[in-house]
Scaffold this motif. Structure first.
Motif, mmCIF file in Angstrom:
data_model
loop_
_atom_site.group_PDB
_atom_site.id
_atom_site.type_symbol
_atom_site.label_atom_id
_atom_site.label_comp_id
_atom_site.label_asym_id
_atom_site.label_seq_id
_atom_site.Cartn_x
_atom_site.Cartn_y
_atom_site.Cartn_z
ATOM 1 N N LYS A 68 0.865 -1.165 0.000
ATOM 2 C CA LYS A 68 0.000 0.000 0.000
ATOM 3 C C LYS A 68 0.906 1.219 0.000
ATOM 4 O O LYS A 68 1.967 1.212 0.635
ATOM 5 C CB LYS A 68 -0.926 0.004 1.212
ATOM 6 C CG LYS A 68 -1.984 1.097 1.174
ATOM 7 C CD LYS A 68 -3.063 0.835 2.199
ATOM 8 C CE LYS A 68 -4.158 1.880 2.121
ATOM 9 N NZ LYS A 68 -5.277 1.590 3.040
ATOM 10 N N ALA A 69 0.483 2.251 -0.697
ATOM 11 C CA ALA A 69 1.290 3.468 -0.774
ATOM 12 C C ALA A 69 1.693 3.919 0.629
ATOM 13 O O ALA A 69 0.850 4.001 1.532
ATOM 14 C CB ALA A 69 0.518 4.567 -1.480
ATOM 15 N N GLY A 70 2.971 4.200 0.785
ATOM 16 C CA GLY A 70 3.515 4.458 2.100
ATOM 17 C C GLY A 70 2.861 5.609 2.853
ATOM 18 O O GLY A 70 2.762 5.580 4.080
ATOM 19 N N LEU A 71 2.371 6.587 2.123
ATOM 20 C CA LEU A 71 1.795 7.741 2.822
ATOM 21 C C LEU A 71 0.489 7.405 3.518
ATOM 22 O O LEU A 71 0.018 8.180 4.366
ATOM 23 C CB LEU A 71 1.620 8.893 1.830
ATOM 24 C CG LEU A 71 0.681 8.684 0.640
ATOM 25 C CD1 LEU A 71 -0.725 9.164 0.977
ATOM 26 C CD2 LEU A 71 1.186 9.476 -0.573
ATOM 27 N N PHE A 72 -0.103 6.264 3.184
ATOM 28 C CA PHE A 72 -1.372 5.873 3.808
ATOM 29 C C PHE A 72 -1.171 4.990 5.035
ATOM 30 O O PHE A 72 -2.163 4.619 5.684
ATOM 31 C CB PHE A 72 -2.248 5.128 2.800
ATOM 32 C CG PHE A 72 -2.682 5.961 1.634
ATOM 33 C CD1 PHE A 72 -2.466 5.535 0.325
ATOM 34 C CD2 PHE A 72 -3.314 7.178 1.827
ATOM 35 C CE1 PHE A 72 -2.864 6.307 -0.761
ATOM 36 C CE2 PHE A 72 -3.715 7.961 0.750
ATOM 37 C CZ PHE A 72 -3.494 7.518 -0.540
ATOM 38 N N ILE A 73 0.055 4.625 5.340
ATOM 39 C CA ILE A 73 0.317 3.697 6.434
ATOM 40 C C ILE A 73 1.217 4.395 7.452
ATOM 41 O O ILE A 73 2.309 4.849 7.124
ATOM 42 C CB ILE A 73 0.990 2.411 5.915
ATOM 43 C CG1 ILE A 73 0.042 1.653 4.972
ATOM 44 C CG2 ILE A 73 1.419 1.538 7.083
ATOM 45 C CD1 ILE A 73 -1.187 1.071 5.632
ATOM 46 N N ASP A 74 0.758 4.440 8.701
ATOM 47 C CA ASP A 74 1.479 5.185 9.732
ATOM 48 C C ASP A 74 2.667 4.430 10.302
ATOM 49 O O ASP A 74 3.636 5.039 10.761
ATOM 50 C CB ASP A 74 0.532 5.539 10.881
ATOM 51 C CG ASP A 74 -0.496 6.575 10.470
ATOM 52 O OD1 ASP A 74 -1.583 6.609 11.076
ATOM 53 O OD2 ASP A 74 -0.199 7.361 9.543
ATOM 54 N N SER A 75 2.601 3.094 10.306
ATOM 55 C CA SER A 75 3.656 2.331 10.954
ATOM 56 C C SER A 75 3.705 0.932 10.358
ATOM 57 O O SER A 75 2.769 0.480 9.703
ATOM 58 C CB SER A 75 3.397 2.230 12.458
ATOM 59 O OG SER A 75 2.257 1.435 12.714
ATOM 60 N N ALA A 76 4.796 0.247 10.648
ATOM 61 C CA ALA A 76 4.917 -1.131 10.173
ATOM 62 C C ALA A 76 3.837 -2.014 10.804
ATOM 63 O O ALA A 76 3.241 -2.857 10.134
ATOM 64 C CB ALA A 76 6.308 -1.661 10.509
ATOM 65 N N GLN A 77 3.563 -1.817 12.069
ATOM 66 C CA GLN A 77 2.544 -2.631 12.731
ATOM 67 C C GLN A 77 1.163 -2.352 12.142
ATOM 68 O O GLN A 77 0.343 -3.257 12.002
ATOM 69 C CB GLN A 77 2.539 -2.368 14.235
ATOM 70 C CG GLN A 77 1.648 -3.319 15.011
ATOM 71 C CD GLN A 77 1.875 -3.255 16.509
ATOM 72 O OE1 GLN A 77 2.663 -2.453 16.990
ATOM 73 N NE2 GLN A 77 1.183 -4.101 17.246
ATOM 74 N N ALA A 78 0.921 -1.109 11.776
ATOM 75 C CA ALA A 78 -0.360 -0.771 11.150
ATOM 76 C C ALA A 78 -0.527 -1.491 9.820
ATOM 77 O O ALA A 78 -1.644 -1.868 9.444
ATOM 78 C CB ALA A 78 -0.458 0.740 10.959
ATOM 79 N N MET A 79 0.558 -1.693 9.115
ATOM 80 C CA MET A 79 0.504 -2.388 7.831
ATOM 81 C C MET A 79 0.131 -3.854 8.016
ATOM 82 O O MET A 79 -0.412 -4.470 7.106
ATOM 83 C CB MET A 79 1.864 -2.277 7.117
ATOM 84 C CG MET A 79 1.935 -2.913 5.753
ATOM 85 S SD MET A 79 0.793 -2.116 4.570
ATOM 86 C CE MET A 79 0.897 -3.292 3.219
#
Length: 132
Positions: free
Chosen positions: A99-110
């Motif tokens: 997912k585009a990096g700007l939409f994900i706040d953290s590795a755990q969120a991913m």
């Protein structure tokens, strides 16, 4: 549109190793958060190893910490999951997602399945079977 193709799954004995690949096309992975998920029979899909492009951090689920490693080859636009010391409970279909990096706040969120959609992409999965 990003297409992801996993490969490298198979049958391995307990204690063995496998390296899964996730080859991407359509966009450079260096701008994306990346996740490896797995789904065992009768269980929900779970995120096990994820990377955030925002801060270059990596999250490992406790079940795989110390045994699995994520790496990325930007030249090949491919992400790898090195799996060592495999156990029968690692048996599952393994998926990569981005997912585009700007939409994900953290590795755990991913590593939360619901975080992938919308605007994220999944591979088709590859089967890993660990025999006892």
């Amino acid at each position: 549109q990003v297409q992801l193709v996993e490969s490298g799954g198979g049958l391995v004995q307990t204690g063995g190793s496998l390296r899964l690949s996730c080859a991407a096309s359509g966009a450079p992975l260096e701008n994306y958060a990346i996740g490896w998920f797995r789904q065992a029979p009768g269980k929900e899909r779970e995120g096990i190893v994820c990377f955030s492009s925002r801060d270059d951090s990596t999250y490992y689920a406790n079940s795989v910490k110390g045994r699995f490693t994520i790496t990325r080859d930007n030249a090949k636009n491919t992400v790898y999951l090195q799996m060592n010391s495999l156990k029968p409970e690692d048996t599952a279909v393994y998926y990569c997602a981005v997912k585009a990096g700007l939409f994900i706040d953290s590795a755990q969120a991913m590593c939360v399945e619901d975080a992938i959609a919308p605007m994220g992409y999944w591979g088709q999965g590859t089967q890993v079977t660990v025999s006892s």
